[in-house]
Design a protein around this motif. Sequence first.
Motif, PDB file in Angstrom:
ATOM      1  N   GLU A 121       0.722  -1.232  -0.046  1.00  0.00           N
ATOM      2  CA  GLU A 121      -0.076   0.026   0.140  1.00  0.00           C
ATOM      3  C   GLU A 121       0.811   1.319   0.112  1.00  0.00           C
ATOM      4  O   GLU A 121       0.647   2.388  -0.556  1.00  0.00           O
ATOM      5  N   ARG A 122       1.900   1.185   0.771  1.00  0.00           N
ATOM      6  CA  ARG A 122       2.988   2.456   0.727  1.00  0.00           C
ATOM      7  C   ARG A 122       3.946   2.519  -0.429  1.00  0.00           C
ATOM      8  O   ARG A 122       4.902   3.185  -0.596  1.00  0.00           O
ATOM      9  N   GLU A 123       3.708   1.320  -1.334  1.00  0.00           N
ATOM     10  CA  GLU A 123       4.454   1.392  -2.539  1.00  0.00           C
ATOM     11  C   GLU A 123       6.142   1.352  -2.032  1.00  0.00           C
ATOM     12  O   GLU A 123       6.806   2.284  -2.781  1.00  0.00           O
ATOM     13  N   ARG A 124       6.524   0.712  -1.403  1.00  0.00           N
ATOM     14  CA  ARG A 124       7.723   0.477  -0.776  1.00  0.00           C
ATOM     15  C   ARG A 124       8.234  -0.939  -1.097  1.00  0.00           C
ATOM     16  O   ARG A 124       9.391  -0.831  -1.184  1.00  0.00           O
ATOM     17  N   GLY A 125       7.738  -1.890  -1.419  1.00  0.00           N
ATOM     18  CA  GLY A 125       8.226  -3.027  -1.645  1.00  0.00           C
ATOM     19  C   GLY A 125       6.930  -4.136  -1.844  1.00  0.00           C
ATOM     20  O   GLY A 125       5.466  -3.756  -1.348  1.00  0.00           O
ATOM     21  N   VAL A 126       6.907  -5.545  -1.857  1.00  0.00           N
ATOM     22  CA  VAL A 126       6.105  -6.211  -1.859  1.00  0.00           C
ATOM     23  C   VAL A 126       6.633  -7.948  -1.448  1.00  0.00           C
ATOM     24  O   VAL A 126       7.661  -8.053  -1.979  1.00  0.00           O
ATOM     25  N   GLN A 127       5.940  -8.451  -0.630  1.00  0.00           N
ATOM     26  CA  GLN A 127       6.311  -9.567  -0.085  1.00  0.00           C
ATOM     27  C   GLN A 127       5.506 -10.577  -0.172  1.00  0.00           C
ATOM     28  O   GLN A 127       4.027 -10.271   0.034  1.00  0.00           O
ATOM     29  N   TRP A 128       5.654 -11.771  -0.727  1.00  0.00           N
ATOM     30  CA  TRP A 128       4.880 -13.031  -0.813  1.00  0.00           C
ATOM     31  C   TRP A 128       5.318 -13.969   0.076  1.00  0.00           C
ATOM     32  O   TRP A 128       6.299 -14.580   0.473  1.00  0.00           O
ATOM     33  N   TRP A 164      12.288  -0.520  -3.733  1.00  0.00           N
ATOM     34  CA  TRP A 164      11.880   0.034  -4.964  1.00  0.00           C
ATOM     35  C   TRP A 164      12.409   1.414  -5.259  1.00  0.00           C
ATOM     36  O   TRP A 164      12.496   2.345  -4.195  1.00  0.00           O
ATOM     37  N   VAL A 165      12.515   1.752  -6.542  1.00  0.00           N
ATOM     38  CA  VAL A 165      12.866   2.995  -7.041  1.00  0.00           C
ATOM     39  C   VAL A 165      12.036   3.043  -8.090  1.00  0.00           C
ATOM     40  O   VAL A 165      12.416   2.734  -9.350  1.00  0.00           O
ATOM     41  N   LEU A 166      10.627   3.394  -7.863  1.00  0.00           N
ATOM     42  CA  LEU A 166       9.718   3.497  -8.942  1.00  0.00           C
ATOM     43  C   LEU A 166       9.908   4.367 -10.171  1.00  0.00           C
ATOM     44  O   LEU A 166       9.833   3.885 -11.382  1.00  0.00           O
ATOM     45  N   GLY A 167      10.440   5.504  -9.904  1.00  0.00           N
ATOM     46  CA  GLY A 167      10.849   6.204 -11.139  1.00  0.00           C
ATOM     47  C   GLY A 167      11.692   5.902 -11.955  1.00  0.00           C
ATOM     48  O   GLY A 167      11.722   5.862 -13.311  1.00  0.00           O
ATOM     49  N   ASP A 168      12.685   4.987 -11.408  1.00  0.00           N
ATOM     50  CA  ASP A 168      13.707   4.416 -12.483  1.00  0.00           C
ATOM     51  C   ASP A 168      13.143   2.873 -12.842  1.00  0.00           C
ATOM     52  O   ASP A 168      14.004   2.054 -13.593  1.00  0.00           O
ATOM     53  N   PHE A 195       8.572  -3.177 -14.415  1.00  0.00           N
ATOM     54  CA  PHE A 195       9.873  -2.757 -14.029  1.00  0.00           C
ATOM     55  C   PHE A 195      10.988  -2.980 -14.894  1.00  0.00           C
ATOM     56  O   PHE A 195      10.882  -3.859 -15.880  1.00  0.00           O
ATOM     57  N   GLN A 196      12.011  -2.027 -15.011  1.00  0.00           N
ATOM     58  CA  GLN A 196      13.185  -2.111 -15.840  1.00  0.00           C
ATOM     59  C   GLN A 196      14.301  -3.032 -15.537  1.00  0.00           C
ATOM     60  O   GLN A 196      14.879  -3.635 -16.418  1.00  0.00           O
ATOM     61  N   ARG A 197      14.545  -3.072 -14.465  1.00  0.00           N
ATOM     62  CA  ARG A 197      15.486  -3.687 -13.689  1.00  0.00           C
ATOM     63  C   ARG A 197      15.434  -4.343 -12.290  1.00  0.00           C
ATOM     64  O   ARG A 197      14.817  -3.680 -11.492  1.00  0.00           O
ATOM     65  N   LEU A 198      15.649  -5.849 -12.190  1.00  0.00           N
ATOM     66  CA  LEU A 198      15.824  -6.472 -10.963  1.00  0.00           C
ATOM     67  C   LEU A 198      17.146  -6.791 -10.678  1.00  0.00           C
ATOM     68  O   LEU A 198      17.886  -7.399 -11.298  1.00  0.00           O
ATOM     69  N   GLU A 199      17.480  -6.430  -9.260  1.00  0.00           N
ATOM     70  CA  GLU A 199      18.833  -6.773  -9.041  1.00  0.00           C
ATOM     71  C   GLU A 199      18.542  -8.063  -7.686  1.00  0.00           C
ATOM     72  O   GLU A 199      17.545  -7.933  -7.074  1.00  0.00           O
ATOM     73  N   LEU A 200      19.710  -8.741  -7.754  1.00  0.00           N
ATOM     74  CA  LEU A 200      19.585  -9.949  -6.531  1.00  0.00           C
ATOM     75  C   LEU A 200      21.024 -10.097  -6.032  1.00  0.00           C
ATOM     76  O   LEU A 200      21.972 -10.135  -6.873  1.00  0.00           O
TER      77      LEU A 200
END
Length: 193
Positions: free
Chosen positions: A76-83, A102-106, A142-147
């Motif tokens: 809801e805060r658009e900070r991340g998501v956990q499942w 999350w960096v939504l703009g990027d 999303f453009q890029r996911l890092e691990l």
Amino acid sequence: MPFLTRPVLAAGTFSGAPQPALPTGDGLVLRPWRTEDAPAVHVAFQDPVMHQWHARAADSEEEVRGWITEWQGAWERERGVQWAVADAADDRLLGRVALREWVLGDGVAEVAYWTTADARGRGVAARATRTLAHWALDEIGFQRLELLHAVANDASCRVAQKTGFALEGTKRKAVLHPDGWHDMHLHARVRGD
């Protein structure tokens, strides 16, 4: 000063809709966390393997319920998501997969996961990560996911490789674990990989 580019993901992309459940198509489901998952998470965090690769411990089910409340609110805060990663047949908890930082703009986020002791060696982390990456890159945009994982964590490196996250380098002494500073492998997937 105006930006010359538009945000990859606009604010409000997530908070206007409920967090989805994501079936993997092969017996698992990524579902939102529930308070009643606290006992299973507490048990998972008693495993010495979790202590080896995570900086956090779970001292009580009450503490874990607090984590779950945080995890539920992140969407809801658009900070991340956990499942919660669960068996699709009996809803037994097998692990967790998340998009955090999350960096939504990027259009950038970090993938994280863990599995319960009895789920290890069954491809649970790879199947959940593959589903998460498809959703984030192909459906959401999303453009890029890092691990990131400790260089010494061979199992986590195998998950990254199996799920198409290319090794981009090593971040030296980047994360403090209970046994000291760890070098971390940086893997990434970008839209179109």
